[in-house]
Design an enzyme around this catalytic site. Sequence first.
Site, PDB file in Angstrom:
ATOM      1  CB  CYS A 206     -41.087 -42.491  45.707  1.00 47.76           C
ATOM      2  SG  CYS A 206     -40.916 -43.044  44.016  1.00 47.76           S
TER       3      CYS A 206
ATOM      4  CB  CYS B  48     -41.893 -46.010  43.246  1.00 44.73           C
ATOM      5  SG  CYS B  48     -42.758 -44.731  44.134  1.00 44.73           S
TER       6      CYS B  48
ATOM      7  CE  LYS C 258     -43.121 -50.949  42.680  1.00 42.04           C
ATOM      8  NZ  LYS C 258     -44.296 -50.252  43.169  1.00 42.04           N
TER       9      LYS C 258
ATOM     10  CE1 TYR D 285     -51.481 -48.482  42.510  1.00 43.92           C
ATOM     11  CE2 TYR D 285     -53.239 -48.381  44.127  1.00 43.92           C
ATOM     12  CZ  TYR D 285     -52.699 -47.976  42.920  1.00 43.92           C
ATOM     13  OH  TYR D 285     -53.345 -47.068  42.148  1.00 43.92           O
TER      14      TYR D 285
ATOM     15  CD  GLU E  58     -46.696 -52.535  43.288  1.00 43.66           C
ATOM     16  OE1 GLU E  58     -46.071 -52.137  44.296  1.00 43.66           O
ATOM     17  OE2 GLU E  58     -47.047 -51.770  42.363  1.00 43.66           O
TER      18      GLU E  58
ATOM     19  CG  HIS F 102     -48.344 -56.498  13.060  1.00 47.11           C
ATOM     20  ND1 HIS F 102     -49.297 -57.103  13.866  1.00 47.11           N
ATOM     21  CD2 HIS F 102     -47.825 -57.479  12.275  1.00 47.11           C
ATOM     22  CE1 HIS F 102     -49.350 -58.390  13.548  1.00 47.11           C
ATOM     23  NE2 HIS F 102     -48.475 -58.646  12.602  1.00 47.11           N
TER      24      HIS F 102
ATOM     25  CD  GLU G 160     -50.788 -55.359  16.152  1.00 54.44           C
ATOM     26  OE1 GLU G 160     -51.111 -54.901  15.060  1.00 54.44           O
ATOM     27  OE2 GLU G 160     -49.961 -56.285  16.282  1.00 54.44           O
TER      28      GLU G 160
HETATM   29  P1  NDP Z   1     -54.103 -50.064  49.685  1.00 57.45           P
HETATM   30  O1  NDP Z   1     -55.008 -49.113  50.309  1.00 57.45           O
HETATM   31  O2  NDP Z   1     -53.914 -50.081  48.218  1.00 57.45           O
HETATM   32  O3  NDP Z   1     -54.497 -51.557  50.115  1.00 57.45           O
HETATM   33  C1  NDP Z   1     -54.688 -51.885  51.456  1.00 57.45           C
HETATM   34  C2  NDP Z   1     -55.090 -53.347  51.533  1.00 57.45           C
HETATM   35  O4  NDP Z   1     -55.178 -53.727  52.899  1.00 57.45           O
HETATM   36  C3  NDP Z   1     -56.457 -53.603  50.905  1.00 57.45           C
HETATM   37  O5  NDP Z   1     -56.435 -54.860  50.294  1.00 57.45           O
HETATM   38  C4  NDP Z   1     -57.356 -53.608  52.127  1.00 57.45           C
HETATM   39  O6  NDP Z   1     -58.500 -54.389  51.971  1.00 57.45           O
HETATM   40  C5  NDP Z   1     -56.465 -54.239  53.156  1.00 57.45           C
HETATM   41  N1  NDP Z   1     -56.862 -53.893  54.521  1.00 57.45           N
HETATM   42  C6  NDP Z   1     -56.943 -52.648  55.069  1.00 57.45           C
HETATM   43  N2  NDP Z   1     -57.376 -52.735  56.350  1.00 57.45           N
HETATM   44  C7  NDP Z   1     -57.584 -54.031  56.597  1.00 57.45           C
HETATM   45  C8  NDP Z   1     -58.052 -54.752  57.727  1.00 57.45           C
HETATM   46  N3  NDP Z   1     -58.368 -54.126  58.868  1.00 57.45           N
HETATM   47  N4  NDP Z   1     -58.152 -56.101  57.649  1.00 57.45           N
HETATM   48  C9  NDP Z   1     -57.823 -56.731  56.495  1.00 57.45           C
HETATM   49  N5  NDP Z   1     -57.378 -56.121  55.382  1.00 57.45           N
HETATM   50  C10 NDP Z   1     -57.257 -54.788  55.433  1.00 57.45           C
HETATM   51  O7  NDP Z   1     -52.734 -49.847  50.459  1.00 57.45           O
HETATM   52  P2  NDP Z   1     -51.248 -50.307  50.185  1.00 57.45           P
HETATM   53  O8  NDP Z   1     -50.680 -50.452  51.537  1.00 57.45           O
HETATM   54  O9  NDP Z   1     -51.164 -51.445  49.249  1.00 57.45           O
HETATM   55  O10 NDP Z   1     -50.638 -49.043  49.440  1.00 57.45           O
HETATM   56  C11 NDP Z   1     -50.879 -47.726  49.926  1.00 57.45           C
HETATM   57  C12 NDP Z   1     -50.984 -46.748  48.796  1.00 57.45           C
HETATM   58  O11 NDP Z   1     -49.707 -46.488  48.276  1.00 57.45           O
HETATM   59  C13 NDP Z   1     -51.792 -47.227  47.603  1.00 57.45           C
HETATM   60  O12 NDP Z   1     -53.172 -47.076  47.765  1.00 57.45           O
HETATM   61  C14 NDP Z   1     -51.238 -46.369  46.509  1.00 57.45           C
HETATM   62  O13 NDP Z   1     -51.882 -45.120  46.549  1.00 57.45           O
HETATM   63  C15 NDP Z   1     -49.788 -46.243  46.901  1.00 57.45           C
HETATM   64  N6  NDP Z   1     -48.948 -47.220  46.164  1.00 57.45           N
HETATM   65  C16 NDP Z   1     -48.846 -47.113  44.809  1.00 57.45           C
HETATM   66  C17 NDP Z   1     -48.079 -47.994  44.093  1.00 57.45           C
HETATM   67  C18 NDP Z   1     -48.002 -47.871  42.623  1.00 57.45           C
HETATM   68  O14 NDP Z   1     -48.326 -46.816  42.089  1.00 57.45           O
HETATM   69  N7  NDP Z   1     -47.604 -48.931  41.888  1.00 57.45           N
HETATM   70  C19 NDP Z   1     -47.348 -49.076  44.745  1.00 57.45           C
HETATM   71  C20 NDP Z   1     -47.543 -49.112  46.167  1.00 57.45           C
HETATM   72  C21 NDP Z   1     -48.307 -48.211  46.834  1.00 57.45           C
HETATM   73  P3  NDP Z   1     -59.848 -53.770  51.351  1.00 57.45           P
HETATM   74  O15 NDP Z   1     -59.624 -53.629  49.891  1.00 57.45           O
HETATM   75  O16 NDP Z   1     -60.867 -54.773  51.728  1.00 57.45           O
HETATM   76  O17 NDP Z   1     -60.054 -52.446  52.051  1.00 57.45           O
END
Ligand code: NDP
Length: 453
Positions: free
Chosen positions: A40, A45, A48, A174, A178, A429, A434
């Site tokens: 983080c 976090c 980022k 996520y 982002e 407001h 709101e």
């Molecule tokens: P996520 O699990 O959120 O997203 C992974 C993405 O990769 C999805 O779009 C998924 O597609 C895609 N994907 C996975 N495998 C494949 C594949 N074999 N081929 C093509 N596409 C694929 O992971 P992130 O890496 O974005 O983040 C990890 C975690 O970290 C988050 O889930 C969250 O818990 C945490 N995080 C939180 C943040 C916040 O609070 N603002 C910011 C960043 C991270 P599909 O949907 O089709 O599976």
Amino acid sequence: MDFDLFVIGGGSGGVRAARISAGHGARVGVAEARFWGGTCVNVGCVPKKFMVMAAEYGGAADDARGFGWDIAKGGHDWAALIAAKDKEISRLNGIYRRLLDNAGAKIFDARATFIDAHTLDVGGERITAERILIATGGHPTGLEIPGAEHAVVSDDIFALPEMPRRVAVVGSGYIAVEFAGVFAGLGAETHLIYRQPLPLRGFDADLRAGLAEALEQSGVRQHPGTLPVAITAEGGAKQVQLSDGSVIEVDLVFFATGRAPNTRGLNLGAAGVQTGPKGEIPIGTDFATNVAHIYALGDVTDQVNLTPVATAQGHALADSLFGNKPRGVSLANVPSAVFSIPPIASVGITEDQAPAGAKIFVSKFTPMRHTISGRARKTLMKLIVDADTDKLLGAHMLGEDAPEIMQGLAVAIIAGATKADFDRTIGIHPTAAEEFVTMRTQTRVAGALAAAE
Ligand code: NDP
């Protein structure tokens, strides 16, 4: 035993558990091999959000013209942003270390591996502990396609020597959305390649559609329903071959395709700790693994991978073990935000998850700022209300300040607020917030959209 508690991992969860346990009088050791504060603070976090803020300033400069400012935007200095960000991160690293030190925990800048269920090798030193906490977090994972070595993952993004002019982000979770916002906001030609019809699988359908529209308006070139099949490199450029037969040429390919728990290299077998199919460590509500005196929490357990969940778990574990206040952490109604531009925030269930007949309230409008800025950007708000109890089951927002607004709504939902409570709350407001207390007309009932299809 050398310690009452030995914590492996100096990230959000581990540091909190170590600090509070030491405060309760336990003899605590904590090992971190890479960076204090974990993902983080160092590659997640915090940096980022600085990058998102940098991107938002560019947009704000454009928007200011509508308000009479004669602003010449000029160029963005990537190196200056990275230097400012690095300075703040190293300050935070120091704070994390100092917090532990002040609490009386013994710090080891070293990797820890199990020798047996009570013994660890910590940077070559043999250490014994009554209880051990595994809080090793996770790491980003890429795709195994030809040429994958030409791509980077989120850990690499924060130290790029220069700003790429053309970027292909793979995934639509996520991290992907982002960083699509960051790169587009900083002026790069940005492609978002994802396999779903809409980004952010798992989020409310209205938010997903609204985000796809917002990404389009920000200039992000989306490739839905598409997979990268191969990457080649020529000179500095990379060619990404997509499953639809097209090829895009970029300077940077960024896999934002998920994260996996950090359990390899811990020698968990020596302690008898079991892992699940992704390498995650299953735990009970008391954070214990299958070995009663060995605990795990945070991303390494792959439950709800969010920093505040890990810190809450670390605090609860410390209070349970050494503070005479045994408690768990509820993972129901955990609010979360995606710092896309504009951001998204949610708490509770989505419309798809709502019981049939639940009342759905949706409002989509141009926020006040953009009536004058001229930017084509909508704000979307949504409430999901139980038809029988009138209780709020979910709240969702896409739009500026959504994460700031949702924190308060999460309190209301956790406290069991009803729609009638929202209705009798006076609005502030003029704000966007709101709208959450003035949505009077029901849009539809849950299940109506699916039935119409
Ligand atoms: P996520 O699990 O959120 O997203 C992974 C993405 O990769 C999805 O779009 C998924 O597609 C895609 N994907 C996975 N495998 C494949 C594949 N074999 N081929 C093509 N596409 C694929 O992971 P992130 O890496 O974005 O983040 C990890 C975690 O970290 C988050 O889930 C969250 O818990 C945490 N995080 C939180 C943040 C916040 O609070 N603002 C910011 C960043 C991270 P599909 O949907 O089709 O599976």
